[in-house]
Scaffold this motif. Sequence first.
Motif, mmCIF file in Angstrom:
data_model
loop_
_atom_site.group_PDB
_atom_site.id
_atom_site.type_symbol
_atom_site.label_atom_id
_atom_site.label_comp_id
_atom_site.label_asym_id
_atom_site.label_seq_id
_atom_site.Cartn_x
_atom_site.Cartn_y
_atom_site.Cartn_z
ATOM 1 N N LEU B 122 12.166 -10.277 -20.760
ATOM 2 C CA LEU B 122 12.979 -11.035 -21.745
ATOM 3 C C LEU B 122 13.485 -10.254 -23.187
ATOM 4 O O LEU B 122 14.645 -10.770 -23.480
ATOM 5 C CB LEU B 122 12.407 -12.260 -22.197
ATOM 6 N N TYR B 123 12.453 -9.376 -23.615
ATOM 7 C CA TYR B 123 12.959 -9.211 -24.916
ATOM 8 C C TYR B 123 13.680 -7.957 -25.103
ATOM 9 O O TYR B 123 14.071 -7.268 -25.998
ATOM 10 C CB TYR B 123 11.371 -8.733 -25.732
ATOM 11 N N VAL B 124 13.986 -7.189 -23.784
ATOM 12 C CA VAL B 124 15.043 -6.226 -24.068
ATOM 13 C C VAL B 124 16.576 -6.818 -24.158
ATOM 14 O O VAL B 124 17.286 -6.068 -24.599
ATOM 15 C CB VAL B 124 15.254 -5.315 -22.631
ATOM 16 N N GLU B 125 16.663 -8.239 -24.083
ATOM 17 C CA GLU B 125 17.927 -8.706 -24.277
ATOM 18 C C GLU B 125 18.589 -8.433 -25.390
ATOM 19 O O GLU B 125 19.980 -8.022 -25.585
ATOM 20 C CB GLU B 125 18.037 -10.347 -24.069
ATOM 21 N N PRO B 126 17.954 -8.621 -26.868
ATOM 22 C CA PRO B 126 18.687 -8.401 -28.116
ATOM 23 C C PRO B 126 19.259 -6.934 -28.063
ATOM 24 O O PRO B 126 20.206 -6.820 -28.618
ATOM 25 C CB PRO B 126 17.610 -8.656 -29.006
ATOM 26 N N MET B 127 18.472 -6.215 -27.403
ATOM 27 C CA MET B 127 19.078 -4.600 -27.563
ATOM 28 C C MET B 127 20.294 -4.443 -26.589
ATOM 29 O O MET B 127 21.194 -4.146 -26.699
ATOM 30 C CB MET B 127 17.721 -3.661 -26.993
ATOM 31 N N LEU B 128 20.029 -5.048 -25.287
ATOM 32 C CA LEU B 128 21.227 -5.118 -24.380
ATOM 33 C C LEU B 128 22.438 -5.712 -24.981
ATOM 34 O O LEU B 128 23.575 -5.168 -24.760
ATOM 35 C CB LEU B 128 20.751 -5.632 -23.092
ATOM 36 N N ASP B 129 22.220 -6.935 -25.480
ATOM 37 C CA ASP B 129 23.559 -7.300 -26.128
ATOM 38 C C ASP B 129 24.199 -6.587 -27.208
ATOM 39 O O ASP B 129 25.383 -6.777 -27.506
ATOM 40 C CB ASP B 129 23.037 -8.698 -27.063
ATOM 41 N N ALA B 130 23.605 -5.627 -27.841
ATOM 42 C CA ALA B 130 23.929 -4.751 -29.123
ATOM 43 C C ALA B 130 24.439 -3.354 -28.093
ATOM 44 O O ALA B 130 24.660 -2.598 -28.739
ATOM 45 C CB ALA B 130 22.834 -4.417 -30.094
ATOM 46 N N GLY B 131 24.435 -3.127 -26.945
ATOM 47 C CA GLY B 131 24.658 -2.043 -26.120
ATOM 48 C C GLY B 131 23.660 -0.897 -26.408
ATOM 49 O O GLY B 131 24.053 0.165 -26.194
ATOM 50 N N LEU B 132 22.295 -1.413 -26.558
ATOM 51 C CA LEU B 132 21.312 -0.385 -26.824
ATOM 52 C C LEU B 132 20.414 -0.334 -25.499
ATOM 53 O O LEU B 132 20.296 -1.459 -24.934
ATOM 54 C CB LEU B 132 20.644 -0.765 -28.020
ATOM 55 N N VAL B 133 19.652 0.606 -25.520
ATOM 56 C CA VAL B 133 18.562 0.734 -24.503
ATOM 57 C C VAL B 133 17.462 0.215 -25.300
ATOM 58 O O VAL B 133 17.187 0.293 -26.381
ATOM 59 C CB VAL B 133 18.150 2.354 -24.159
ATOM 60 N N GLY B 134 16.511 -0.842 -24.794
ATOM 61 C CA GLY B 134 15.505 -1.350 -25.115
ATOM 62 C C GLY B 134 14.206 -1.029 -24.562
ATOM 63 O O GLY B 134 14.164 -1.088 -23.211
ATOM 64 N N ILE B 135 13.218 -0.711 -25.145
ATOM 65 C CA ILE B 135 12.111 -0.414 -24.321
ATOM 66 C C ILE B 135 10.783 -1.330 -25.047
ATOM 67 O O ILE B 135 10.756 -1.283 -26.318
ATOM 68 C CB ILE B 135 11.499 1.053 -24.315
ATOM 69 N N VAL B 136 10.052 -2.165 -24.293
ATOM 70 C CA VAL B 136 8.979 -2.920 -25.029
ATOM 71 C C VAL B 136 7.842 -2.662 -24.227
ATOM 72 O O VAL B 136 7.622 -2.745 -22.895
ATOM 73 C CB VAL B 136 9.460 -4.531 -24.817
ATOM 74 N N LEU B 137 6.515 -2.435 -25.017
ATOM 75 C CA LEU B 137 5.436 -2.065 -24.618
ATOM 76 C C LEU B 137 4.238 -3.372 -25.157
ATOM 77 O O LEU B 137 4.584 -3.631 -26.336
ATOM 78 C CB LEU B 137 4.779 -0.601 -24.914
ATOM 79 N N SER B 138 3.174 -3.234 -24.394
ATOM 80 C CA SER B 138 2.209 -4.442 -24.712
ATOM 81 C C SER B 138 0.885 -3.861 -24.555
ATOM 82 O O SER B 138 0.717 -3.285 -23.494
ATOM 83 C CB SER B 138 2.570 -5.872 -24.563
ATOM 84 N N THR B 139 -0.142 -4.177 -25.187
ATOM 85 C CA THR B 139 -1.568 -4.242 -24.670
ATOM 86 C C THR B 139 -1.917 -5.644 -24.325
ATOM 87 O O THR B 139 -1.033 -6.425 -24.175
ATOM 88 C CB THR B 139 -2.519 -3.506 -25.542
ATOM 89 N N GLY B 140 -3.157 -5.834 -23.946
ATOM 90 C CA GLY B 140 -3.840 -7.199 -23.441
ATOM 91 C C GLY B 140 -5.262 -6.744 -23.216
ATOM 92 O O GLY B 140 -5.811 -5.585 -23.446
ATOM 93 N N PRO B 141 -5.927 -7.912 -22.476
ATOM 94 C CA PRO B 141 -7.383 -7.569 -22.118
ATOM 95 C C PRO B 141 -7.434 -6.407 -21.079
ATOM 96 O O PRO B 141 -6.717 -6.149 -20.396
ATOM 97 C CB PRO B 141 -7.856 -8.842 -21.682
ATOM 98 N N ALA B 142 -8.538 -5.769 -21.431
ATOM 99 C CA ALA B 142 -8.844 -4.427 -20.479
ATOM 100 C C ALA B 142 -9.314 -4.952 -19.159
ATOM 101 O O ALA B 142 -10.173 -5.797 -19.105
ATOM 102 C CB ALA B 142 -9.982 -3.563 -21.041
ATOM 103 N N VAL B 143 -8.441 -4.445 -18.404
ATOM 104 C CA VAL B 143 -8.709 -4.697 -16.849
ATOM 105 C C VAL B 143 -8.773 -3.510 -15.898
ATOM 106 O O VAL B 143 -9.145 -3.676 -14.726
ATOM 107 C CB VAL B 143 -7.677 -5.715 -16.199
ATOM 108 N N MET B 144 -8.454 -2.393 -16.450
ATOM 109 C CA MET B 144 -8.209 -1.141 -15.377
ATOM 110 C C MET B 144 -9.339 -0.018 -15.920
ATOM 111 O O MET B 144 -9.279 0.351 -17.058
ATOM 112 C CB MET B 144 -7.042 -0.656 -15.498
ATOM 113 N N PRO B 145 -9.956 0.705 -15.060
ATOM 114 C CA PRO B 145 -10.553 1.731 -15.355
ATOM 115 C C PRO B 145 -10.109 2.994 -15.403
ATOM 116 O O PRO B 145 -8.985 3.022 -14.698
ATOM 117 C CB PRO B 145 -12.149 1.741 -14.282
#
Lengths: 345, 345
Positions: B122-145
């Motif tokens: 959802l959060y790439v929309e402000p970038m796309l609306d401005a003609g930009l490439v948008g990249i969004v990353l997040s962390t969260g609880p550890a689940v993968m070894p």
Amino acid sequence: MKTDVASARALASAMLRAAGMDAQPAARTAWALASAESWGRASHGLLRLPYYLERFSAGGSDPRAVLRLVRSTAVTAVLDGGNGLGHHHVFEAATKASAMAREHGLAAVAVANSGHCGVLGLYVEPMLDAGLVGIVLSTGPAVMPPPGGSSAVVSTSPIAAGIPMRPHAAVVDMAMSAVARGRIAASAAAGEEIPTGWAFDADGVTTTDPREALAGLLAPFGGAKGFALALVVESLTAGIVGPSLATEIADPLDGSAIAAPQRIAHLVLALDPACLDADGASGDRLERLAASVAAAGGRVPGARNRHTSEIADDDELTIPDRLASSLVALAASLGVDPPGSFADR
Amino acid sequence: MKTDVASARALASAMLRAAGMDAQPAARTAWALASAESWGRASHGLLRLPYYLERFSAGGSDPRAVLRLVRSTAVTAVLDGGNGLGHHHVFEAATKASAMAREHGLAAVAVANSGHCGVLGLYVEPMLDAGLVGIVLSTGPAVMPPPGGSSAVVSTSPIAAGIPMRPHAAVVDMAMSAVARGRIAASAAAGEEIPTGWAFDADGVTTTDPREALAGLLAPFGGAKGFALALVVESLTAGIVGPSLATEIADPLDGSAIAAPQRIAHLVLALDPACLDADGASGDRLERLAASVAAAGGRVPGARNRHTSEIADDDELTIPDRLASSLVALAASLGVDPPGSFADR
């Protein structure tokens, strides 16, 4: 044959100079090829040199290419590689991105109209040396289809990422293809089947026959997810930077394309952790992250590769005899006296 | 039950307001939840609302959190999310990154000390609306070894990327895990085995038993390559931005952690194609790239999701009856009159 890093660098540099390259780009290309050998990445090492020289002779690539600034802002730049080899270009782009990101916290430098640049993971060094995160992307000839598709639209879409971590930087260096074509060729030579998920036949159907695979298409690692990431890499390099899409880049395995310019795009991103760190503790957190990977029984990617400044001139390299002979013969044809251990052949 | 987008947004917004959120963050969170439903991502939709409210009550997350600027340069910023929910924070970060990148060609905005932010795409929309490439990353609880490891060190490590393409933007939105935990839970409920490569048991050994997998660890997609990318995402979010590493983030599935702050980090990057384009032809090239994917028999990721501005207020949504009943009961306990179609229950 046994040789050493200094001899490999000197031979490559002298041959590239004899083919018309300037001293600095030739030395940088030779550094990249010898470092690839030292890192155990022979597929991107001296093996490539005869092909580069052949493309120079045929006019597919320009040994006299001069890297030129096309446009820039305080934090972005586009360089034109003049259809030359990529090693020097990407290193210069990484050096420029590092300087800009040291000043402003962030930078992106694109290289348009370039060539093969070898091991992508080499080019995060200028960023790591400056305490920065470095990300390097490249396009190349199209080899992978979309899921359900039957023709190639993206290259292996390599990504390198260097993260400053203690005690060793993490260096991720990977293609979005499940495996390199060379690994399928090795299975074909050994008469072995390949696992499902490595490749498709020429119609885009999954195959375990390496000969069908070599005549067909590579599979993205992890299926649709790998393709999606490859499409992002292709967009950020070929799509935005240009001038060639992967589908328009001559395949080095296609002998008839030896005279065709490739005009490959690369992109370098540099980020200063200090500018994105909420509490000044990023160095400690990254160190704890690296420690947690080891404590869980894993390994931080790239920790086994020494920084190229730590590769000694007299470090031993082993080169296939056939490759050594062909390099020496090629050197003679260029009027180059084989240096160091190559002189004895 | 059948409901509509406006009713879902109004219900969520009113409940969040009643729990103490300000009007703007509540409306943005409600937008994110209703948009997730509309995009067929129910696992990140209204289903999450009771859990968010429970964490507010327990003190695990702060409904009154105010997004605060910690530090900035012309092209970077770090925001502190005050241990609130992430939806509003990431949208604001994307809006800020877009404005900075429009001016300078490139920007990175980090959010520290935040919470769950739902569908990252959802959060790439402000970038796309401005003609930009948008990249969004997040962390969260550890689940993968890590490969060969037996304890979790990284989260599902989601990445979203929006590429401005004609006729539709490409929106990649994916976790680095092979599958979501919910898909394994569904297999467990159906009494079906899961494929090799989805998960590990509690000792880090590959399992096809979904019950062992639920008590164990998720597998990265594509094995070691998926883990390497997840480590890059974890480094760029938890490692650099902080304050919590994935291993320090309370797991929402652990009921005893309901009162524990998560302090999740996100990172938004925005790039202006015009600043990285050598010849001004990037728009045409990206359009040709999208067309080549379709011509090969594939599909550009995300092209089926409408821009959220095109989701009509009266678009129908189907919500599980049990969820609708529990939301209405929860609304009553907060003194909220259920709006629209929820009023009839």
